[in-house]
Design a protein around this motif. Structure first.
Motif, PDB file in Angstrom:
ATOM      1  N   HIS A 550      27.716 -13.682   9.440  1.00  0.00           N
ATOM      2  CA  HIS A 550      26.747 -13.408  10.491  1.00  0.00           C
ATOM      3  C   HIS A 550      25.325 -13.652   9.985  1.00  0.00           C
ATOM      4  O   HIS A 550      25.078 -13.801   8.793  1.00  0.00           O
ATOM      5  CB  HIS A 550      26.904 -11.979  11.031  1.00  0.00           C
ATOM      6  N   ALA A 551      24.416 -13.712  10.924  1.00  0.00           N
ATOM      7  CA  ALA A 551      22.997 -13.896  10.604  1.00  0.00           C
ATOM      8  C   ALA A 551      22.186 -13.218  11.696  1.00  0.00           C
ATOM      9  O   ALA A 551      22.706 -12.834  12.743  1.00  0.00           O
ATOM     10  CB  ALA A 551      22.643 -15.380  10.520  1.00  0.00           C
ATOM     11  N   ALA A 552      20.892 -13.064  11.424  1.00  0.00           N
ATOM     12  CA  ALA A 552      19.991 -12.451  12.404  1.00  0.00           C
ATOM     13  C   ALA A 552      18.733 -13.301  12.472  1.00  0.00           C
ATOM     14  O   ALA A 552      18.383 -13.991  11.517  1.00  0.00           O
ATOM     15  CB  ALA A 552      19.633 -11.023  11.987  1.00  0.00           C
ATOM     16  N   ASP A 553      18.068 -13.225  13.608  1.00  0.00           N
ATOM     17  CA  ASP A 553      16.801 -13.954  13.715  1.00  0.00           C
ATOM     18  C   ASP A 553      15.886 -13.219  14.676  1.00  0.00           C
ATOM     19  O   ASP A 553      16.339 -12.450  15.530  1.00  0.00           O
ATOM     20  CB  ASP A 553      17.030 -15.382  14.207  1.00  0.00           C
ATOM     21  N   PHE A 554      14.592 -13.468  14.514  1.00  0.00           N
ATOM     22  CA  PHE A 554      13.594 -12.894  15.406  1.00  0.00           C
ATOM     23  C   PHE A 554      13.410 -13.817  16.607  1.00  0.00           C
ATOM     24  O   PHE A 554      13.603 -15.029  16.511  1.00  0.00           O
ATOM     25  CB  PHE A 554      12.271 -12.719  14.665  1.00  0.00           C
ATOM     26  N   ALA A 555      13.023 -13.220  17.719  1.00  0.00           N
ATOM     27  CA  ALA A 555      12.834 -14.021  18.929  1.00  0.00           C
ATOM     28  C   ALA A 555      11.754 -15.077  18.736  1.00  0.00           C
ATOM     29  O   ALA A 555      11.838 -16.175  19.285  1.00  0.00           O
ATOM     30  CB  ALA A 555      12.485 -13.113  20.108  1.00  0.00           C
ATOM     31  N   CYS A 556      10.742 -14.744  17.948  1.00  0.00           N
ATOM     32  CA  CYS A 556       9.670 -15.703  17.685  1.00  0.00           C
ATOM     33  C   CYS A 556       8.972 -15.316  16.390  1.00  0.00           C
ATOM     34  O   CYS A 556       9.159 -14.210  15.868  1.00  0.00           O
ATOM     35  CB  CYS A 556       8.663 -15.748  18.835  1.00  0.00           C
ATOM     36  N   ALA A 557       8.161 -16.232  15.869  1.00  0.00           N
ATOM     37  CA  ALA A 557       7.476 -15.994  14.605  1.00  0.00           C
ATOM     38  C   ALA A 557       6.544 -14.793  14.688  1.00  0.00           C
ATOM     39  O   ALA A 557       6.376 -14.049  13.717  1.00  0.00           O
ATOM     40  CB  ALA A 557       6.697 -17.243  14.200  1.00  0.00           C
ATOM     41  N   GLU A 558       5.944 -14.578  15.861  1.00  0.00           N
ATOM     42  CA  GLU A 558       5.025 -13.451  16.021  1.00  0.00           C
ATOM     43  C   GLU A 558       5.763 -12.128  15.869  1.00  0.00           C
ATOM     44  O   GLU A 558       5.237 -11.156  15.318  1.00  0.00           O
ATOM     45  CB  GLU A 558       4.322 -13.521  17.375  1.00  0.00           C
ATOM     46  N   ASP A 603      17.838 -13.368   7.423  1.00  0.00           N
ATOM     47  CA  ASP A 603      17.371 -14.285   8.468  1.00  0.00           C
ATOM     48  C   ASP A 603      18.219 -15.547   8.549  1.00  0.00           C
ATOM     49  O   ASP A 603      18.551 -16.160   7.537  1.00  0.00           O
ATOM     50  CB  ASP A 603      15.922 -14.709   8.185  1.00  0.00           C
ATOM     51  N   TRP A 604      18.513 -15.955   9.789  1.00  0.00           N
ATOM     52  CA  TRP A 604      19.149 -17.249  10.036  1.00  0.00           C
ATOM     53  C   TRP A 604      18.214 -18.383   9.625  1.00  0.00           C
ATOM     54  O   TRP A 604      18.639 -19.401   9.099  1.00  0.00           O
ATOM     55  CB  TRP A 604      19.504 -17.336  11.512  1.00  0.00           C
ATOM     56  N   THR A 605      16.925 -18.188   9.821  1.00  0.00           N
ATOM     57  CA  THR A 605      15.934 -19.197   9.448  1.00  0.00           C
ATOM     58  C   THR A 605      15.475 -18.956   8.016  1.00  0.00           C
ATOM     59  O   THR A 605      14.956 -17.888   7.689  1.00  0.00           O
ATOM     60  CB  THR A 605      14.720 -19.139  10.391  1.00  0.00           C
ATOM     61  N   VAL A 606      15.668 -19.941   7.158  1.00  0.00           N
ATOM     62  CA  VAL A 606      15.296 -19.809   5.750  1.00  0.00           C
ATOM     63  C   VAL A 606      13.780 -19.888   5.625  1.00  0.00           C
ATOM     64  O   VAL A 606      13.138 -20.799   6.159  1.00  0.00           O
ATOM     65  CB  VAL A 606      15.961 -20.918   4.907  1.00  0.00           C
ATOM     66  N   GLY A 607      13.187 -18.924   4.926  1.00  0.00           N
ATOM     67  CA  GLY A 607      11.747 -18.920   4.723  1.00  0.00           C
ATOM     68  C   GLY A 607      11.306 -19.995   3.748  1.00  0.00           C
ATOM     69  O   GLY A 607      12.125 -20.683   3.113  1.00  0.00           O
TER      70      GLY A 607
END
Length: 644
Positions: A550-558, A603-607
Motif C-alpha cells: 500500500h501507499a499514501a498520498d496527499f491531495a496536493c502539494a499544499e 508517500d506514493w510520490t517519491v520526494g
C-alpha cells in the motif's frame, strides 16, 4: 572551495541488491567465518553466564528478543553454555586486534561465546546473536543459529547520537518507554555508543524555575530513567546545552528572560558579562550534568557547549538599547570570554568541552562580521571541535595537527570524506521531531543505519556519491530486519489474494510490473482506491499473517506542506492514523489494522534527493517497491487468531 580527490567508483556501486532474507551482517564484519550449518538454539539450554563487568542490557538485548520471538525464558547459571564475557585477551583468533568497543561472537556446537574488551561491545555482540537466530530460523522455523565466528571493531572511538529536543516542537510528549524502545531498536542497532541530550524547554528544570518549559517536558524522574536505560547498556549519556548563541528556544524564551540573561536584551545571544547569566548557566549546566552522572561508572567525559551560528543583533539597535556591559568590545572577544568561562567550569567539573566549529572556521562563519576565527589560536587545545557542516571539514587536518581533537556530528547524513583521516568521532545531530518516522528523511532510521558503516567500518571515499549506492544495495535488507515479527503459527507458504473481485473500488489502474518481494508474490500488479464506504477483499482462507502492499498520498502539494509544517505541531509518536483495514472472520468477529503514516506506510510520490528516497522506508515495513517517481510499502500484519 577545495575539492577532495575522487575515487573512481563508490564501494557499493554495481554490486547486487542484498536480498532482504539473506544471512549477512551490516556493517560487514572485519573478520567473519559463517557456516551454512545450523544448530538448534534450544540445544544450548535456557541459561547464560556472565564473566566480568557485563552490562545487564547486553544480556537483555539477546534474552528479551528470544522470549518475544520464541518464548524462551533465559536464566543465569554458572555452568551455562551461552557465556557473556568482558576480557582483555582470549584464544579467539584476531581478538588481540580489537580496538575500542569491538567484540567477538562465536557460535560452536559446544556453546556460544560473546566477548569484548569494553562492556559496550557486548551489546553489539548480543544484538548480532539475536539477528543471527532470526535470520537462520526465518519467519516460521524453529529457533536455530548458524555456526559462526565474528571478530569486529569500529574505526572510531566516539560515535555520538545527539538528540536536540529543544528544536523539535513535537506534538506529543516523548513517553519514556516508547522513546527508549526507539533507542534500542534503532540507535543501538546502528552502533552509536554515546547519547547526547539537549532538552531545553522539554525538561522541567529544578535549578531554574523562572524560565517557561513545554507542557510536554520530561520531569527529572523521566529524564533520569532515559539515562538509566543508556547506562544499562553500558553506555554514556552526556549533556548538550547552548552556551552563547541559538538560545531563542531556551533559555531566552521571551523579553523577561532576555532582559535577565541576553545581550542587548535580545533573544538571540546570551550576554557574556551579565552575572545573572553566569549563575543561571552554571546552575542548569550543573543540573543536566548531575543527571547524566547519576551512575558514576558511566559519568560523561564530555559536555557539548553548543556555540554554533551565533548571531549578535547589536548593530541593528539604537545606541541607547545596546548592552552597557559589552559596549565597544569586539564580538570575537566576547565570544572568547564566554568560551573561557564555560571552559573553566567544565574543567572544574571534570569534563571536556565540545564546541561547534563553524564560528571559528574561515570557510564557514569565522570571517563574517564578527571575525571569531581570529581568536581561534587562543582556544585551549583540549577543547574538542565539532565539525557539523561540510564547510567546517576543510580545516580539520590543520587544527588536528595544531593539537585539537576533531569530531564530525552531522546535521543530516552525508558522506563527505574531507578530514576523515583526522577525526576521532563521527555521529549525528537529530534536529527534527519523531526521528523514527519517515518524515525525518536524512536524519532518520535508514540514514542512521547507513552512517553506521562510516562510523564503524570504513571512511567514505567518494564525496556525496556513496549514499545512493549504499541505499540501493542495502535498503530492503535493513528495513526487513527492523520489521521482523514473531509468526509462531505460520508456514513458509505465501498465497496471493486477487484484488479484481473486490467491491466498492472507485479506481483501478495498472501498476508497473511487480512480481514479488523476496518470498512474497504479487499476483496482480495493480493499484486500487477505496471509496468512502470502503472496499471489500475476499481472502477466504486461514492465514498466519496478511501482507498489504500500500501507499499514501496527499491531495496536493499544499496539503503536504501544511501537514509537514507541523514542526510546531507534528505527528503522534507512532505515526498519524490515516486509514484502517477491518479483518472479518468467518465467525463474525473482527480485528482492526490501523495504517499509520510515517510508521508503516509512506508517500506514493517519491520526494527529491537522498532524503526523499530515505522517506520511502518506514520502520514497520517488510519491503519497498520503488520506481524513480513512486513507492509502495509492504506492511505485514500478524493474525492474532490464525486458527480462524
Amino acid at each position: 572551495l577545495p575539492q577532495p580527490p575522487d575515487a573512481a567508483v563508490p564501494e557499493d556501486a554495481g554490486k547486487p541488491r542484498v536480498d532482504p532474507d539473506a544471512f549477512v551482517f551490516y556493517p560487514e564484519p572485519r573478520h567473519a567465518q559463517i557456516s551454512s550449518e545450523a544448530v538448534p538454539l534450544a540445544g544450548f539450554g535456557l541459561a547464560y553466564a556472565c564473566r566480568g563487568a557485563v552490562p545487564p542490557g547486553a544480556v537483555r538485548a539477546f534474552a528479551d528478543e528470544m522470549k518475544r520471538f520464541y518464548g524462551f525464558d533465559y536464566r543465569p547459571s554458572d555452568d551455562a553454555r551461552i557465556v557473556f564475557e568482558v576480557a582483555d585477551t582470549t584464544s579467539i583468533p584476531n581478538y588481540d586486534a580489537i580496538r575500542f568497543d569491538g567484540f567477538a561472537l562465536v557460535v560452536a556446537k559446544t556453546g556460544v561465546r560473546l566477548v569484548a574488551k569494553d562492556p559496550k561491545g557486548l551489546v553489539y555482540a548480543a544484538t548480532m546473536l539475536a539477528d543471527a537466530v532470526k535470520m537462520t530460523s526465518g519467519d516460521t522455523g524453529a529457533p536455530a543459529v548458524r555456526l559462526l565466528s565474528v571478530v569486529d571493531w569500529p574505526r572510531l572511538k566516539y560515535r555520538p547520537l545527539q538528540d536536540m529536543l529543544r528544536t523539535h516542537g513535537h506534538a506529543d510528549k516523548y513517553e519514556v518507554p516508547f522513546y527508549v524502545e526507539m533507542l534500542k531498536r534503532c540507535a543501538i542497532d546502528s552502533r552509536f555508543n554515546m547519547f547526547g541530550f539537549e532538552p531545553g524547554a522539554y525538561y522541567k528544570w529544578q535549578s531554574e524555575t523562572n524560565i517557561p518549559v513545554s507542557a510536554r517536558a520530561w520531569d527529572r524522574r523521566e529524564f533520569e530513567s532515559v539515562v538509566d536505560w543508556v547506562n544499562d547498556r553500558g553506555m554514556t549519556a552526556y549533556p548538550r546545552m547552548n552556551g552563547l548563541g541559538h538560545v531563542r528556544h531556551w533559555p531566552l524564551a521571551g523579553k523577561r528572560e532576555a532582559a535577565l540573561y541576553g545581550e542587548d536584551d535580545d533573544t538571540n545571544v546570551l550576554c557574556s558579562r551579565k552575572a545573572a547569566q553566569k549563575e543561571m548557566t552554571k546552575a542548569v549546566f550543573g543540573e543536566i550534568l548531575d543527571i547524566c552522572s547519576k551512575n558514576p561508572a558511566f559519568a560523561p567525559k564530555f559536555f557539548h557547549i553548543g556555540y554554533d551560528e551565533i548571531r549578535w543583533q547589536t548593530d541593528k539597535l539604537p545606541e541607547a538599547q545596546r548592552c552597557k556591559l559589552c559596549a565597544g568590545v569586539p564580538k570575537k572577544e566576547l565570544f572568547l570570554e564566554q568560551l573561557m568561562f564555560l571552559y573553566d567550569w567544565c574543567k572544574m567539573r571534570g569534563v571536556r568541552p565540545v564546541m561547534c566549529a563553524d564560528m571559528i572556521r574561515r570557510y564557514h562563519n569565522g570571517l563574517n562580521a564578527f571575525r571569531c576565527a581570529e581568536v581561534e589560536p587562543k582556544i585551549p587545545k583540549d577543547v574538542v571541535y565539532d565539525n557539523w557542516a561540510t564547510h567546517d571539514t576543510f580545516e580539520i587536518e590543520e587544527t588536528t595537527k595544531a593539537g585539537h581533537e576533531n569530531w564530525k556530528l552531522l546535521t543530516a547524513y552525508n558522506d563527505n570524506p574531507i578530514g576523515e583521516d583526522f577525526i576521532t568521532g563521527l555521529g549525528l545531530n537529530l534536529c527534527i521531531y519523531n526521528w523514527w518516522l519517515t518524515h525525518a528523511e536524512d536524519y532518520g532510521l535508514l540514514a542512521q543505519r547507513l552512517l553506521a558503516d562510516s562510523m564503524w567500518r570504513a571512511a567514505p571515499r567518494v564525496r556525496f556519491r556513496e549514499r545512493e549506492a549504499k541505499l540501493a544495495r542495502w535498503g530492503d535488507y535493513l528495513i526487513r530486519n527492523w520489521s521482523r515479527k514473531p509468526i509462531p503459527q505460520g508456514t513458509e507458504e505465501f498465497d496471493p489474494v486477487v484484488l479484481a473481485g473486490g467491491s466498492n473500488w472507485t479506481g483501478f489502474a495498472a501498476m508497473p510490473s511487480v512480481t514479488s518481494f523476496g518470498k512474497v508474490p504479487v499476483a496482480a500488479p495493480v493499484t486500487v482506491e477505496a471509496s468512502a464506504r470502503g472496499a471489500e477483499i475476499a481472502v477466504g482462507r486461514r492465514a498466519a499473517s496478511l501482507c498489504f502492499l500500500h501507499a499514501a498520498d496527499f491531495a496536493c502539494a499544499e496539503d503536504k506542506m501544511k501537514f509537514m509544517s507541523g514542526r510546531h505541531a507534528g505527528q503522534p509518536m507512532g505515526g498519524t492514523p490515516m486509514a484502517e483495514y477491518e479483518v472479518r472472520y468467518a465467525d463474525g468477529t473482527t480485528e482492526r489494522v490501523v495504517v499509520k503514516y510515517g510508521w508503516n506506510v509512506s508517500d506514493w510520490t517519491v520526494g527529491k534527493g537522498f532524503g526523499g528516497i530515505c522517506a520511502c522506508y518506514p520502520i514497520d515495513c517488510r519491503a519497498v517497491w520503488r520506481s524513480a517517481a513512486n513507492a509502495a510499502s509492504l506492511h505485514e500484519w500478524v493474525n492474532p487468531h490464525p486458527e480462524k
